[in-house]
Design a protein around this motif. Sequence first.
Motif: not given
Length: 269
Positions: A226-244
């Motif tokens: 859920e992000d205004r940029h849309g799309g599924e990404v690995y690291v962009y704007r995923r600070t602190g979240m687990p690497c996929l």
Amino acid sequence: MPEGHTLHRLARLHQRRYAGAPVSVGSPQGRFTTEAAKLDGQVLTSAEAHGKHLFHHYGPLGTVHVHLGLYGTFAESTLPEADPVGQVRMRLAGRTHWTDLRGPNRCELLDAAQVDAIKARLGPDPLRRDAKPDRAWERISRSRSSVAALLMDQAVLAGVGNVYRAEVLFRHGVAPLVPGRALDRALWDDMWADLVTLMRAGVRVGRIDTVAPEHLPAAMGRAPREDRHGGEVYVYRRTGMPCLVCGTAVAYQDLAGRKLYWCPTCQPG
């Protein structure tokens, strides 16, 4: 700031809707009035993008150069035209559609030499068929600057922004702060080819998707991003979240005024 795929989508849209026929051009805001008067009623011959720059060509009359910057937007609508809303720098109208441009960094009428000068100072664009990736490699392979900084330098590579930068580095396991001259040529060739593929997909669908099928939400049983940029990404704007891929917390730092994201495990230093 929109990345290169957005400008190429706009160029294709404007080529399809306006090129080859007379258009009306105005400036409700008033900051482009003189230039608009020269173009009003004339034929827009073609539209193209180079990196984050959009060009509307009007033959010998010149070229409208648009750089959206951080706040610029185009709004597209079907006829009939409506009253302007907000500060509309340029309104373009054709046979079936009209377009309003608001808040650009640049909206200017240039001659051919000025357009050539802009293109000359830009690096190769992965979305252009005339791109020469060797030009980017020549700069990267000699540079002590980090590869993360080089990928964002529009004189090195045109059209790549923060999202594509973070994602292509992750996809190839490259630590962001590695100096450009430490990159292997074969690795760079793979990164360039990947950017071409990713950015072309971005043009087609209008968003940035970078994850492999096995890492999509349905495959992993996770919620969609859920992000205004849309799309599924690995690291962009995923600070602190687990690497996929490995589960390590995604890292973040500022680099030259822009936010940098990476996985410390998948992209070892």
